[in-house]
Design a protein around this motif. Sequence first.
Motif, PDB file in Angstrom:
ATOM      1  N   ILE A  98       0.175  -8.002  -8.827  1.00 53.93           N
ATOM      2  CA  ILE A  98       1.533  -8.328  -8.364  1.00 53.93           C
ATOM      3  C   ILE A  98       1.903  -9.745  -8.780  1.00 53.93           C
ATOM      4  O   ILE A  98       3.012 -10.003  -9.242  1.00 53.93           O
ATOM      5  N   ARG A  99       0.947 -10.668  -8.615  1.00 51.42           N
ATOM      6  CA  ARG A  99       1.199 -12.063  -9.001  1.00 51.42           C
ATOM      7  C   ARG A  99       1.551 -12.178 -10.475  1.00 51.42           C
ATOM      8  O   ARG A  99       2.372 -12.988 -10.874  1.00 51.42           O
ATOM      9  N   LYS A 100       0.868 -11.367 -11.298  1.00 46.22           N
ATOM     10  CA  LYS A 100       1.106 -11.416 -12.748  1.00 46.22           C
ATOM     11  C   LYS A 100       2.235 -10.480 -13.184  1.00 46.22           C
ATOM     12  O   LYS A 100       2.466 -10.286 -14.376  1.00 46.22           O
ATOM     13  N   ASN A 101       2.914  -9.889 -12.204  1.00 46.98           N
ATOM     14  CA  ASN A 101       3.992  -8.928 -12.468  1.00 46.98           C
ATOM     15  C   ASN A 101       3.494  -7.738 -13.285  1.00 46.98           C
ATOM     16  O   ASN A 101       4.198  -7.224 -14.157  1.00 46.98           O
ATOM     17  N   LYS A 102       2.268  -7.301 -12.990  1.00 47.54           N
ATOM     18  CA  LYS A 102       1.653  -6.181 -13.716  1.00 47.54           C
ATOM     19  C   LYS A 102       1.580  -4.904 -12.857  1.00 47.54           C
ATOM     20  O   LYS A 102       0.935  -3.940 -13.242  1.00 47.54           O
ATOM     21  N   PHE A 103       2.207  -4.943 -11.686  1.00 46.84           N
ATOM     22  CA  PHE A 103       2.240  -3.753 -10.814  1.00 46.84           C
ATOM     23  C   PHE A 103       2.956  -2.632 -11.565  1.00 46.84           C
ATOM     24  O   PHE A 103       4.080  -2.797 -12.030  1.00 46.84           O
ATOM     25  N   ASP A 104       2.281  -1.473 -11.709  1.00 48.28           N
ATOM     26  CA  ASP A 104       2.876  -0.409 -12.528  1.00 48.28           C
ATOM     27  C   ASP A 104       2.965   0.909 -11.746  1.00 48.28           C
ATOM     28  O   ASP A 104       2.651   0.967 -10.560  1.00 48.28           O
ATOM     29  N   PHE A 105       3.386   1.969 -12.430  1.00 48.02           N
ATOM     30  CA  PHE A 105       3.572   3.253 -11.759  1.00 48.02           C
ATOM     31  C   PHE A 105       2.243   3.892 -11.332  1.00 48.02           C
ATOM     32  O   PHE A 105       2.209   4.694 -10.397  1.00 48.02           O
ATOM     33  N   ASN A 106       1.145   3.549 -11.984  1.00 48.00           N
ATOM     34  CA  ASN A 106      -0.173   4.032 -11.540  1.00 48.00           C
ATOM     35  C   ASN A 106      -0.491   3.461 -10.151  1.00 48.00           C
ATOM     36  O   ASN A 106      -0.976   4.171  -9.263  1.00 48.00           O
ATOM     37  N   ASP A 107      -0.190   2.164  -9.979  1.00 48.61           N
ATOM     38  CA  ASP A 107      -0.419   1.504  -8.690  1.00 48.61           C
ATOM     39  C   ASP A 107       0.496   2.102  -7.622  1.00 48.61           C
ATOM     40  O   ASP A 107       0.078   2.339  -6.483  1.00 48.61           O
ATOM     41  N   PHE A 108       1.741   2.337  -8.018  1.00 48.76           N
ATOM     42  CA  PHE A 108       2.729   2.893  -7.096  1.00 48.76           C
ATOM     43  C   PHE A 108       2.289   4.278  -6.603  1.00 48.76           C
ATOM     44  O   PHE A 108       2.337   4.581  -5.415  1.00 48.76           O
ATOM     45  N   LEU A 109       1.819   5.110  -7.528  1.00 53.92           N
ATOM     46  CA  LEU A 109       1.345   6.456  -7.189  1.00 53.92           C
ATOM     47  C   LEU A 109       0.141   6.387  -6.245  1.00 53.92           C
ATOM     48  O   LEU A 109       0.036   7.141  -5.283  1.00 53.92           O
ATOM     49  N   SER A 110      -0.758   5.450  -6.528  1.00 58.37           N
ATOM     50  CA  SER A 110      -1.948   5.266  -5.689  1.00 58.37           C
ATOM     51  C   SER A 110      -1.556   4.876  -4.261  1.00 58.37           C
ATOM     52  O   SER A 110      -2.120   5.392  -3.291  1.00 58.37           O
ATOM     53  N   GLN A 111      -0.547   3.992  -4.131  1.00 60.96           N
ATOM     54  CA  GLN A 111      -0.093   3.568  -2.803  1.00 60.96           C
ATOM     55  C   GLN A 111       0.519   4.732  -2.034  1.00 60.96           C
ATOM     56  O   GLN A 111       0.276   4.902  -0.841  1.00 60.96           O
ATOM     57  N   ILE A 112       1.296   5.568  -2.725  1.00 66.59           N
ATOM     58  CA  ILE A 112       1.913   6.735  -2.090  1.00 66.59           C
ATOM     59  C   ILE A 112       0.830   7.674  -1.552  1.00 66.59           C
ATOM     60  O   ILE A 112       0.907   8.167  -0.421  1.00 66.59           O
ATOM     61  N   GLN A 113      -0.203   7.910  -2.357  1.00 68.14           N
ATOM     62  CA  GLN A 113      -1.272   8.827  -1.942  1.00 68.14           C
ATOM     63  C   GLN A 113      -2.036   8.296  -0.727  1.00 68.14           C
ATOM     64  O   GLN A 113      -2.439   9.055   0.153  1.00 68.14           O
ATOM     65  N   GLN A 114      -2.211   6.971  -0.669  1.00 69.83           N
ATOM     66  CA  GLN A 114      -2.896   6.379   0.477  1.00 69.83           C
ATOM     67  C   GLN A 114      -2.041   6.467   1.742  1.00 69.83           C
ATOM     68  O   GLN A 114      -2.557   6.739   2.830  1.00 69.83           O
ATOM     69  N   ILE A 115      -0.730   6.275   1.592  1.00 72.75           N
ATOM     70  CA  ILE A 115       0.174   6.383   2.739  1.00 72.75           C
ATOM     71  C   ILE A 115       0.160   7.811   3.279  1.00 72.75           C
ATOM     72  O   ILE A 115       0.113   8.041   4.486  1.00 72.75           O
ATOM     73  N   LYS A 116       0.157   8.794   2.373  1.00 66.93           N
ATOM     74  CA  LYS A 116       0.158  10.201   2.791  1.00 66.93           C
ATOM     75  C   LYS A 116      -1.087  10.543   3.601  1.00 66.93           C
ATOM     76  O   LYS A 116      -1.049  11.362   4.519  1.00 66.93           O
ATOM     77  N   LYS A 117      -2.211   9.908   3.282  1.00 68.87           N
ATOM     78  CA  LYS A 117      -3.461  10.174   4.006  1.00 68.87           C
ATOM     79  C   LYS A 117      -3.426   9.640   5.438  1.00 68.87           C
ATOM     80  O   LYS A 117      -4.234  10.029   6.268  1.00 68.87           O
ATOM     81  N   MET A 118      -2.492   8.714   5.704  1.00 68.92           N
ATOM     82  CA  MET A 118      -2.422   8.104   7.034  1.00 68.92           C
ATOM     83  C   MET A 118      -1.905   9.064   8.088  1.00 68.92           C
ATOM     84  O   MET A 118      -2.098   8.847   9.280  1.00 68.92           O
ATOM     85  N   GLY A 119      -1.239  10.154   7.680  1.00 67.58           N
ATOM     86  CA  GLY A 119      -0.790  11.149   8.657  1.00 67.58           C
ATOM     87  C   GLY A 119       0.661  11.535   8.511  1.00 67.58           C
ATOM     88  O   GLY A 119       1.337  11.175   7.544  1.00 67.58           O
ATOM     89  N   ASN A 120       1.137  12.263   9.520  1.00 66.72           N
ATOM     90  CA  ASN A 120       2.510  12.739   9.575  1.00 66.72           C
ATOM     91  C   ASN A 120       3.487  11.561   9.505  1.00 66.72           C
ATOM     92  O   ASN A 120       3.364  10.595  10.246  1.00 66.72           O
ATOM     93  N   MET A 121       4.492  11.642   8.613  1.00 65.03           N
ATOM     94  CA  MET A 121       5.379  10.505   8.369  1.00 65.03           C
ATOM     95  C   MET A 121       6.204  10.140   9.599  1.00 65.03           C
ATOM     96  O   MET A 121       6.383   8.960   9.914  1.00 65.03           O
ATOM     97  N   LYS A 122       6.721  11.138  10.307  1.00 64.43           N
ATOM     98  CA  LYS A 122       7.535  10.843  11.492  1.00 64.43           C
ATOM     99  C   LYS A 122       6.675  10.204  12.578  1.00 64.43           C
ATOM    100  O   LYS A 122       7.117   9.285  13.280  1.00 64.43           O
ATOM    101  N   ASP A 123       5.437  10.680  12.696  1.00 65.19           N
ATOM    102  CA  ASP A 123       4.497  10.116  13.663  1.00 65.19           C
ATOM    103  C   ASP A 123       4.208   8.649  13.334  1.00 65.19           C
ATOM    104  O   ASP A 123       4.197   7.785  14.211  1.00 65.19           O
TER     105      ASP A 123
END
Length: 446
Positions: free
Chosen positions: A322-347
């Motif tokens: 992020i500091r080097k402005n190198k955050f890319d769509f691979n990183d974005f996809l990885s973050q989405i998958q980790q959020i999904k593992k946290m549980g039901n979105m409304k919960d």
Amino acid sequence: MFENLQDKLDRAFKVLKGQGSITEINVAETMKEIRKALLDADVNYKTAKAFTDEVREKAIGQNVLTAVSPGQLLTKLMNDELANLMGGTVQELNISSNPTIILIAGLNGAGKTTFSGKLANFLATQKNKKPLLVAGDVYRPAAIDQLEVLGSQINIPVYTDRESKDPVGIAKAGIAEAKKNGQNVVIIDTAGRLAIDEEMMNEIAEVKANTNPHEILFVVDAMTGQDAVNTAKAFNDRLDFTGVVLTKLDGDTRGGAALSIKSVVNKPIKFIGTGEKMEALDVFYPDRMASRILGMGDVVSLVERAQMQFDEKEAAELQKKIRKNKFDFNDFLSQIQQIKKMGNMKDLMGMIPGVGKAIKDVDIDDNAFTPIESIIRSMTPHERENPDAINQSRRLRIAKGSGTDLAEVNKLIKQFEDMRKVMKQFSNPAAAAKMMKGMPKMPFGR
């Protein structure tokens, strides 16, 4: 969860809105509304009455500070008493023995087998244990298959004996197997019935007598409300279980079982299930649940869930990118998958203070990330690593490949670019401070 109860408690607290002090009259009126709200939530009548009597007694005569309204003071008293009603403090599992034997009991359909898998996963990933699942349900045809499938999903071994119809023999053989292979927790899934009957009670009592379990967990479907409490009492009279597990709590908008069960059977709620995923199991914290019931969120649990999914080393690497402005769509996809593992979105959103009430009527689809994931997966490796290279013709191809339209692709890329700019600014403390300084003052206190 608990949406109906939250709404009714909000209405009850409005009785005190604008009042300068707490009096016997306005507290009595508020407590009458709160008792009605609890009964509508399928809370046991004796429990509801004892609870409101206790809150009324503590509220009357309280000095209301000038900075605190009567409604706020009563909310604090309610929060404390709700936490006490549900057990007061968290009750951890007794897993100090080697092997620790955990017997799972309950009716058919309560979610015993699914919970057994979730518990094994929890103990392996959060407590560094080596569990063995034992398939002790010899009556339900698919029970053994289900446990084996769950075991393979979470890489936990399952002991089975398809030829035997003797649950006691299977349980004892499973314990012997665990000792032989160095497994330090044995989770015995047992048979349920569609209703409480003497044969079932005798059978599980015999399994208990022959295995001497360190924990007996009674699994109950929270959505059955007061019936769940009555079933728990019948089981406890025979088994003297050590704790309760409430499943399907994410589908329970009333909350009667969670609020009544501790006072009726005097046994702690140890876990709650909030979804089908193997990660959807939470240790039960009475104080945190009380805050959620009153619409005050549960930030601590939200942070803990995030910490379970986000690896420290990975987070440090991401910060560098992020500091080097190198955050890319691979990183974005990885973050989405980790959020999904946290549980039901409304919960999850309901754990943020103030958000639960705001989204109670909003339908938040757990598949909301699917179009985004489809768009990213339709990109080439080069495009994911170099978002700036995605020109118009590439966008058209991505839209076609993902089954979306060009407008959706453009919107995602624009949001990604905006997010990357903000992340870049906040990764630099000096730039972040300058940006915050330039923001208009927020109108607090108006």
